[in-house]
Write a protein that holds these residues in place. Structure first.
Motif, mmCIF file in Angstrom:
data_model
loop_
_atom_site.group_PDB
_atom_site.id
_atom_site.type_symbol
_atom_site.label_atom_id
_atom_site.label_comp_id
_atom_site.label_asym_id
_atom_site.label_seq_id
_atom_site.Cartn_x
_atom_site.Cartn_y
_atom_site.Cartn_z
ATOM 1 N N THR A 50 42.257 20.196 21.078
ATOM 2 C CA THR A 50 41.496 21.236 20.365
ATOM 3 C C THR A 50 40.799 22.167 21.350
ATOM 4 N N LYS A 51 40.211 21.577 22.406
ATOM 5 C CA LYS A 51 39.502 22.376 23.408
ATOM 6 C C LYS A 51 40.460 23.376 24.080
ATOM 7 N N HIS A 52 41.657 22.889 24.408
ATOM 8 C CA HIS A 52 42.653 23.775 25.018
ATOM 9 C C HIS A 52 43.083 24.882 24.042
ATOM 10 N N LEU A 53 43.231 24.508 22.774
ATOM 11 C CA LEU A 53 43.647 25.507 21.773
ATOM 12 C C LEU A 53 42.584 26.586 21.587
ATOM 13 N N VAL A 54 41.310 26.200 21.676
ATOM 14 C CA VAL A 54 40.219 27.178 21.537
ATOM 15 C C VAL A 54 40.312 28.213 22.665
ATOM 16 N N ILE A 55 40.617 27.732 23.879
ATOM 17 C CA ILE A 55 40.750 28.648 25.025
ATOM 18 C C ILE A 55 41.953 29.573 24.831
ATOM 19 N N LEU A 56 43.045 29.012 24.333
ATOM 20 C CA LEU A 56 44.244 29.830 24.081
ATOM 21 C C LEU A 56 43.975 30.872 22.992
ATOM 22 N N GLU A 57 43.225 30.460 21.965
ATOM 23 C CA GLU A 57 42.873 31.409 20.890
ATOM 24 C C GLU A 57 41.956 32.505 21.420
ATOM 25 N N GLY A 58 41.020 32.110 22.296
ATOM 26 C CA GLY A 58 40.077 33.069 22.879
ATOM 27 C C GLY A 58 40.788 34.136 23.695
ATOM 28 N N ALA A 59 41.939 33.763 24.252
ATOM 29 C CA ALA A 59 42.723 34.710 25.053
ATOM 30 C C ALA A 59 43.752 35.438 24.188
ATOM 31 N N ASN A 60 43.737 35.182 22.884
ATOM 32 C CA ASN A 60 44.675 35.801 21.929
ATOM 33 C C ASN A 60 46.134 35.382 22.188
ATOM 34 N N LEU A 61 46.306 34.236 22.870
ATOM 35 C CA LEU A 61 47.668 33.742 23.115
ATOM 36 C C LEU A 61 48.144 32.877 21.959
ATOM 37 N N VAL A 62 47.179 32.344 21.206
ATOM 38 C CA VAL A 62 47.509 31.564 20.012
ATOM 39 C C VAL A 62 46.708 32.147 18.855
ATOM 40 N N VAL A 63 47.363 32.330 17.721
ATOM 41 C CA VAL A 63 46.643 32.749 16.520
ATOM 42 C C VAL A 63 46.876 31.701 15.440
ATOM 43 N N THR A 64 45.896 31.542 14.546
ATOM 44 C CA THR A 64 46.014 30.500 13.530
ATOM 45 C C THR A 64 46.016 31.125 12.147
ATOM 46 N N GLU A 65 46.572 30.378 11.227
ATOM 47 C CA GLU A 65 46.651 30.807 9.842
ATOM 48 C C GLU A 65 46.360 29.605 8.967
ATOM 49 N N LYS A 66 45.536 29.792 7.950
ATOM 50 C CA LYS A 66 45.258 28.712 7.000
ATOM 51 C C LYS A 66 46.395 28.662 5.984
ATOM 52 N N ARG A 67 46.957 27.482 5.783
ATOM 53 C CA ARG A 67 47.952 27.267 4.725
ATOM 54 C C ARG A 67 47.482 26.086 3.904
ATOM 55 N N GLY A 68 46.799 26.369 2.794
ATOM 56 C CA GLY A 68 46.217 25.287 2.014
ATOM 57 C C GLY A 68 45.166 24.594 2.854
ATOM 58 N N ARG A 69 45.296 23.278 3.057
ATOM 59 C CA ARG A 69 44.300 22.551 3.842
ATOM 60 C C ARG A 69 44.678 22.515 5.314
ATOM 61 N N GLU A 70 45.848 23.000 5.633
ATOM 62 C CA GLU A 70 46.312 22.924 7.011
ATOM 63 C C GLU A 70 46.049 24.222 7.768
ATOM 64 N N LYS A 71 45.875 24.074 9.077
ATOM 65 C CA LYS A 71 45.759 25.239 9.947
ATOM 66 C C LYS A 71 47.008 25.255 10.820
ATOM 67 N N LEU A 72 47.748 26.328 10.756
ATOM 68 C CA LEU A 72 48.978 26.434 11.540
ATOM 69 C C LEU A 72 48.746 27.313 12.770
ATOM 70 N N HIS A 73 49.350 26.916 13.877
ATOM 71 C CA HIS A 73 49.177 27.630 15.150
ATOM 72 C C HIS A 73 50.443 28.396 15.503
ATOM 73 N N TYR A 74 50.252 29.652 15.904
ATOM 74 C CA TYR A 74 51.393 30.497 16.281
ATOM 75 C C TYR A 74 51.197 31.054 17.692
ATOM 76 N N LEU A 75 52.285 31.118 18.421
ATOM 77 C CA LEU A 75 52.264 31.744 19.744
ATOM 78 C C LEU A 75 52.228 33.263 19.559
ATOM 79 N N ASN A 76 51.228 33.904 20.159
ATOM 80 C CA ASN A 76 51.144 35.372 20.104
ATOM 81 C C ASN A 76 51.558 35.930 21.465
#
Lengths: 138, 106
Positions: free
Chosen positions: B45-71
């Protein structure tokens, strides 16, 4: 099998209104979308066609959702425009639910280049020269 | 987010592996991304937060799940900064040749 789904996020120093126009109007899209333009009346349910400079239809569908200047959903692509400080966050999601033609693949694979060029166009007034024409042989 | 954030995010091998994993299969949940890593969920999770902060990963809510996409946009911007517009085709050809000769993707 899950659909192939892509999500792109780009931050652009512009306004929602200008970005909204740049996403729809042929005089803008021709500059960053490899010369392509969209044939569409921009109302809910209207038919939507991506027109390639040589007259071929690159992709076709209809307007599934339109909420100016915040959200536009056409065919298999959605565009969401949100203010982010003095920038606008543009999120493009693209879904491919069936094997696509080579042509549509080419359009989809080009998103990072197209979106970078759109950003450069809005921020500097000039798009990338390579995105002003349709790629040869495509 | 700046280009510095992107380079900092890319400097870590675990974060590059997470991007590899999303490149192979886009739209994964945290659980899916944790598979194959001998790390706690918190560490991933910590690594994903850093990737999101750099806009390299974006997330999308799908129901109760959070999906991660490479940007790939920030990586495209890096390439664009140093690769001239007429070099692209030749660089791709060289890259393809290297792949073919070495018989692997990376």
């Amino acid at each position: 099998m899950k659909n192939a789904r892509f999500v792109y996020v780009v931050y652009i120093r512009t306004t929602q209104k200008k970005l909204w126009d740049a996403l729809r109007k042929p005089e803008f899209t021709r500059q960053y979308w490899h010369g392509a333009w969209q044939d569409c009346a921009w109302t809910l349910g209207a038919s939507w066609k991506l027109m390639i400079p040589d007259g071929r239809v690159g992709d076709a569908g209809e307007v599934l959702e339109i909420d100016p200047p915040r959200k536009l959903v056409v065919s298999c692509a959605a565009f969401i425009l949100e203010p982010a400080g003095d920038l606008v966050q543009l999120t493009v999601t693209h879904e491919m639910d069936k094997p696509q033609s080579k042509l549509i693949d080419a359009v989809a694979n080009g998103w990072p280049m197209i979106l970078s060029s759109l950003k450069t166009l809005l921020e500097t007034g000039q798009s990338f020269p390579s995105t002003r024409e349709w790629p040869k042989g495509m | 987010m700046s280009m510095d954030d992107v380079f900092r995010a890319l400097a870590d091998p675990v974060r590059r592996q997470l991007l590899d994993s999303l490149h192979a299969r886009n739209g994964q949940t945290l659980n899916e991304l944790c598979e194959g890593h001998a790390m706690s969920r918190q560490a991933v999770t910590k690594h994903l937060v850093i990737l999101e902060g750099a806009n390299l990963v974006v997330t999308e809510k799908r129901g109760r799940e959070k999906l991660h996409y490479l940007n790939p946009i920030p990586i495209h911007d890096i390439a664009d900064r140093w690769i001239g517009k007429y070099e692209r085709g030749r660089l791709r050809a060289l890259g393809d040749l290297k792949k073919k000769l070495e018989g692997k993707e990376r």
